[in-house]
Design a protein around this motif. Structure first.
Motif, PDB file in Angstrom:
ATOM      1  N   ARG A 186      10.342  15.599 -19.988  1.00 54.14           N
ATOM      2  CA  ARG A 186      10.604  14.596 -21.012  1.00 54.14           C
ATOM      3  C   ARG A 186       9.711  13.400 -20.724  1.00 54.14           C
ATOM      4  O   ARG A 186       9.185  13.266 -19.604  1.00 54.14           O
ATOM      5  CB  ARG A 186      12.077  14.188 -20.985  1.00 54.14           C
ATOM      6  N   PRO A 187       9.504  12.525 -21.693  1.00 52.10           N
ATOM      7  CA  PRO A 187       8.663  11.354 -21.419  1.00 52.10           C
ATOM      8  C   PRO A 187       9.258  10.480 -20.312  1.00 52.10           C
ATOM      9  O   PRO A 187      10.441  10.143 -20.355  1.00 52.10           O
ATOM     10  CB  PRO A 187       8.658  10.613 -22.762  1.00 52.10           C
ATOM     11  N   VAL A 188       8.458  10.167 -19.330  1.00 51.56           N
ATOM     12  CA  VAL A 188       8.856   9.271 -18.237  1.00 51.56           C
ATOM     13  C   VAL A 188       7.700   8.307 -17.989  1.00 51.56           C
ATOM     14  O   VAL A 188       6.580   8.517 -18.460  1.00 51.56           O
ATOM     15  CB  VAL A 188       9.194  10.054 -16.946  1.00 51.56           C
ATOM     16  N   GLN A 189       7.989   7.256 -17.240  1.00 52.42           N
ATOM     17  CA  GLN A 189       6.972   6.240 -16.983  1.00 52.42           C
ATOM     18  C   GLN A 189       6.146   6.621 -15.766  1.00 52.42           C
ATOM     19  O   GLN A 189       6.549   6.406 -14.630  1.00 52.42           O
ATOM     20  CB  GLN A 189       7.623   4.869 -16.776  1.00 52.42           C
ATOM     21  N   PHE A 190       4.984   7.211 -15.993  1.00 51.33           N
ATOM     22  CA  PHE A 190       4.075   7.519 -14.896  1.00 51.33           C
ATOM     23  C   PHE A 190       3.518   6.217 -14.314  1.00 51.33           C
ATOM     24  O   PHE A 190       3.362   5.212 -15.011  1.00 51.33           O
ATOM     25  CB  PHE A 190       2.909   8.379 -15.382  1.00 51.33           C
ATOM     26  N   PRO A 238       0.794  -1.236   0.000  1.00 60.26           N
ATOM     27  CA  PRO A 238       0.000   0.000   0.000  1.00 60.26           C
ATOM     28  C   PRO A 238       0.822   1.280   0.000  1.00 60.26           C
ATOM     29  O   PRO A 238       0.534   2.212  -0.755  1.00 60.26           O
ATOM     30  CB  PRO A 238      -0.840  -0.119   1.274  1.00 60.26           C
ATOM     31  N   PHE A 239       1.880   1.360   0.830  1.00 58.18           N
ATOM     32  CA  PHE A 239       2.587   2.631   0.931  1.00 58.18           C
ATOM     33  C   PHE A 239       3.557   2.856  -0.219  1.00 58.18           C
ATOM     34  O   PHE A 239       3.881   4.000  -0.550  1.00 58.18           O
ATOM     35  CB  PHE A 239       3.252   2.764   2.301  1.00 58.18           C
ATOM     36  N   GLU A 240       4.005   1.797  -0.850  1.00 54.64           N
ATOM     37  CA  GLU A 240       4.747   1.977  -2.100  1.00 54.64           C
ATOM     38  C   GLU A 240       3.812   2.490  -3.185  1.00 54.64           C
ATOM     39  O   GLU A 240       4.156   3.371  -3.982  1.00 54.64           O
ATOM     40  CB  GLU A 240       5.397   0.670  -2.551  1.00 54.64           C
ATOM     41  N   TYR A 241       2.605   1.943  -3.212  1.00 55.99           N
ATOM     42  CA  TYR A 241       1.574   2.394  -4.163  1.00 55.99           C
ATOM     43  C   TYR A 241       1.283   3.879  -3.957  1.00 55.99           C
ATOM     44  O   TYR A 241       1.250   4.662  -4.915  1.00 55.99           O
ATOM     45  CB  TYR A 241       0.328   1.551  -3.944  1.00 55.99           C
ATOM     46  N   ILE A 242       1.103   4.284  -2.697  1.00 57.86           N
ATOM     47  CA  ILE A 242       0.804   5.686  -2.385  1.00 57.86           C
ATOM     48  C   ILE A 242       1.968   6.579  -2.802  1.00 57.86           C
ATOM     49  O   ILE A 242       1.774   7.651  -3.411  1.00 57.86           O
ATOM     50  CB  ILE A 242       0.492   5.850  -0.890  1.00 57.86           C
ATOM     51  N   ARG A 243       3.192   6.155  -2.464  1.00 56.00           N
ATOM     52  CA  ARG A 243       4.367   6.960  -2.815  1.00 56.00           C
ATOM     53  C   ARG A 243       4.464   7.155  -4.326  1.00 56.00           C
ATOM     54  O   ARG A 243       4.691   8.276  -4.805  1.00 56.00           O
ATOM     55  CB  ARG A 243       5.636   6.270  -2.292  1.00 56.00           C
ATOM     56  N   ARG A 244       4.279   6.087  -5.089  1.00 50.42           N
ATOM     57  CA  ARG A 244       4.409   6.194  -6.539  1.00 50.42           C
ATOM     58  C   ARG A 244       3.267   7.017  -7.144  1.00 50.42           C
ATOM     59  O   ARG A 244       3.467   7.759  -8.112  1.00 50.42           O
ATOM     60  CB  ARG A 244       4.467   4.805  -7.173  1.00 50.42           C
ATOM     61  N   MET A 245       2.086   6.913  -6.586  1.00 50.74           N
ATOM     62  CA  MET A 245       0.974   7.752  -7.039  1.00 50.74           C
ATOM     63  C   MET A 245       1.273   9.225  -6.771  1.00 50.74           C
ATOM     64  O   MET A 245       1.033  10.085  -7.629  1.00 50.74           O
ATOM     65  CB  MET A 245      -0.317   7.346  -6.332  1.00 50.74           C
ATOM     66  N   ARG A 246       1.811   9.519  -5.581  1.00 51.55           N
ATOM     67  CA  ARG A 246       2.139  10.904  -5.258  1.00 51.55           C
ATOM     68  C   ARG A 246       3.241  11.441  -6.169  1.00 51.55           C
ATOM     69  O   ARG A 246       3.176  12.597  -6.624  1.00 51.55           O
ATOM     70  CB  ARG A 246       2.570  10.997  -3.793  1.00 51.55           C
ATOM     71  N   LEU A 247       4.229  10.626  -6.466  1.00 50.17           N
ATOM     72  CA  LEU A 247       5.301  11.066  -7.348  1.00 50.17           C
ATOM     73  C   LEU A 247       4.784  11.353  -8.752  1.00 50.17           C
ATOM     74  O   LEU A 247       5.176  12.334  -9.389  1.00 50.17           O
ATOM     75  CB  LEU A 247       6.417  10.011  -7.386  1.00 50.17           C
ATOM     76  N   GLY A 252       1.173   4.820 -19.132  1.00 50.32           N
ATOM     77  CA  GLY A 252       1.880   5.695 -18.211  1.00 50.32           C
ATOM     78  C   GLY A 252       2.941   6.539 -18.894  1.00 50.32           C
ATOM     79  O   GLY A 252       3.164   7.691 -18.520  1.00 50.32           O
ATOM     80  N   MET A 253       3.592   5.981 -19.905  1.00 51.16           N
ATOM     81  CA  MET A 253       4.580   6.739 -20.660  1.00 51.16           C
ATOM     82  C   MET A 253       3.893   7.744 -21.575  1.00 51.16           C
ATOM     83  O   MET A 253       4.298   8.913 -21.670  1.00 51.16           O
ATOM     84  CB  MET A 253       5.455   5.792 -21.485  1.00 51.16           C
ATOM     85  N   LEU A 254       2.840   7.333 -22.249  1.00 50.27           N
ATOM     86  CA  LEU A 254       2.156   8.220 -23.195  1.00 50.27           C
ATOM     87  C   LEU A 254       1.550   9.434 -22.497  1.00 50.27           C
ATOM     88  O   LEU A 254       1.618  10.555 -23.002  1.00 50.27           O
ATOM     89  CB  LEU A 254       1.067   7.435 -23.944  1.00 50.27           C
ATOM     90  N   VAL A 255       0.957   9.222 -21.330  1.00 48.09           N
ATOM     91  CA  VAL A 255       0.322  10.322 -20.598  1.00 48.09           C
ATOM     92  C   VAL A 255       1.344  11.365 -20.178  1.00 48.09           C
ATOM     93  O   VAL A 255       1.031  12.551 -20.036  1.00 48.09           O
ATOM     94  CB  VAL A 255      -0.437   9.772 -19.376  1.00 48.09           C
ATOM     95  N   SER A 256       2.605  10.957 -20.005  1.00 48.59           N
ATOM     96  CA  SER A 256       3.625  11.888 -19.526  1.00 48.59           C
ATOM     97  C   SER A 256       4.099  12.872 -20.591  1.00 48.59           C
ATOM     98  O   SER A 256       4.786  13.839 -20.266  1.00 48.59           O
ATOM     99  CB  SER A 256       4.838  11.107 -18.993  1.00 48.59           C
ATOM    100  N   GLN A 303       1.679  12.250  -9.598  1.00 50.18           N
ATOM    101  CA  GLN A 303       0.880  13.472  -9.583  1.00 50.18           C
ATOM    102  C   GLN A 303       1.749  14.708  -9.391  1.00 50.18           C
ATOM    103  O   GLN A 303       1.488  15.770  -9.962  1.00 50.18           O
ATOM    104  CB  GLN A 303      -0.182  13.387  -8.478  1.00 50.18           C
ATOM    105  N   SER A 304       2.809  14.574  -8.625  1.00 47.69           N
ATOM    106  CA  SER A 304       3.723  15.706  -8.462  1.00 47.69           C
ATOM    107  C   SER A 304       4.433  16.008  -9.773  1.00 47.69           C
ATOM    108  O   SER A 304       4.685  17.181 -10.106  1.00 47.69           O
ATOM    109  CB  SER A 304       4.736  15.427  -7.358  1.00 47.69           C
ATOM    110  N   ALA A 305       4.765  14.974 -10.546  1.00 48.59           N
ATOM    111  CA  ALA A 305       5.402  15.181 -11.854  1.00 48.59           C
ATOM    112  C   ALA A 305       4.463  15.930 -12.797  1.00 48.59           C
ATOM    113  O   ALA A 305       4.892  16.804 -13.558  1.00 48.59           O
ATOM    114  CB  ALA A 305       5.817  13.848 -12.456  1.00 48.59           C
ATOM    115  N   ILE A 306       3.183  15.597 -12.752  1.00 46.78           N
ATOM    116  CA  ILE A 306       2.210  16.290 -13.600  1.00 46.78           C
ATOM    117  C   ILE A 306       2.143  17.772 -13.230  1.00 46.78           C
ATOM    118  O   ILE A 306       2.087  18.646 -14.103  1.00 46.78           O
ATOM    119  CB  ILE A 306       0.833  15.618 -13.479  1.00 46.78           C
TER     120      ILE A 306
END
Length: 305
Positions: A114-118, A56-65, A184-188, A67-70
């Motif tokens: 640049r394109p990154v893997q969201f 769960p907390f890895e999921y939360i961390r990656r989701m936050r990262l 995830g890459m395309l959306v970025s 959204q912060s990138a966006i």
């Protein structure tokens, strides 16, 4: 897990995913997630990892990262402010986490996206339905009549960043060949003209790869990075007939898509002064129940004598 227990677990984890999405900018505890899931904290953590593939907390961390990138990509804002908005304790901690996730510091990314893997995980309810209804989606014919809105739009010359499969001619085969994380890459890609799409390529554009691909349109002048494993091709100007079905319940997404596609096989654009144009790609937008299923088919005007 089987039967009712499996469905109960799917619903519980989906509730947790929905809660996380709504509260990304707030502190979260395992006890809060357990309350939402109606499980004990231990069982909640175990079933979440089992169904999503990450704790769960890895999921939360990656989701936050993600959204912060966006935010850093689209809004002029200090890195520290973005870090605090997404519950990171310090600029340094956020920078370390961001760099590990995307291979670039937040400051560098904000300056030149640049394109990154969201990290854009599917809801487990969708994955459950995907598995449960894949065969019926591929094989059964549904007789339900759907209401369809159609309009013609102009597409200028542009480029398409895409990832090819091998022999896929539909979404399910493509996911088996390529995987389900291309989105995830395309959306970025900041310069995207429209949302990413599933695309059926005409034979002349396949370059020995699959008919069905996933990609995103960018301006014809695009000279940015191309993600590793992706291609970029030119798309000439064309007209597209946009077909939009009626809204549907997400649990019946397979029926909604099948009903639309069955209708389009018999649709006669000649009644409106057009004919199909097989020289251009056909697009499938991400199925979202609230707006109905959408496809774009290339057309050209019928030549009058």
């Amino acid at each position: 897990m089987t039967g009712d227990r499996e469905e109960q677990a799917v619903r519980a984890v989906q509730r947790m995913q929905d809660y996380i999405a709504r509260h990304l900018q707030e502190p979260m505890t395992m006890r809060q997630l357990a309350t939402v899931a109606c499980y004990s904290p231990y069982h909640c953590a175990r079933v979440f990892r089992e169904l999503t593939g990450v704790p769960p907390f890895e999921y939360i961390r990656r989701m936050r990262l993600t959204q912060s990138a966006i935010v850093l990509r689209d809004v002029e804002k200090r890195v520290l402010d973005v870090a605090l908005d997404f519950v990171f304790d310090s600029h340094e901690g956020f920078t370390r986490a961001f760099s590990r996730e995307f291979g670039v510091t937040p400051k560098q990314y904000a300056k030149k996206p640049r394109p990154v893997q969201f990290f854009l995980p599917y809801g487990v309810a969708f994955r459950y339905l995907y598995t449960k209804y894949k065969e019926s989606f591929m094989e059964k014919t549904h007789e339900k009549t759907c209401v369809i809105f159609a309009q013609v739009v102009e597409r200028p010359a542009r480029k398409l960043i895409l990832k090819r499969g091998e022999k896929a001619d539909n979404y399910f085969q493509y996911c088996e060949e390529v995987g389900c994380d291309v989105w995830g890459m395309l959306v970025s890609i900041k310069e995207a003209l429209h949302e990413p799409a599933g695309i059926w390529l005409p034979a002349a554009m396949r370059a020995g790869g699959s008919e069905y691909v996933q990609g995103v349109e960018v301006p014809h002048s695009y000279d940015g990075d191309i993600p590793e494993g992706f291609d970029i091709i030119d798309l000439p100007p064309c007209r597209m007939m946009v077909f939009q079905g009626e809204p549907y319940d997400d649990i019946t997404f397979g029926n909604a898509i099948d009903s639309m596609q069955k209708h389009l096989k018999t649709f006669r654009p000649e009644l409106y002064g057009y004919t199909w144009d097989g020289n251009h790609p056909r697009f499938q937008l991400e199925p979202q129940g609230w707006r109905g299923y959408i496809e774009l088919w290339p057309v050209r005007e019928v030549q009058k004598d």
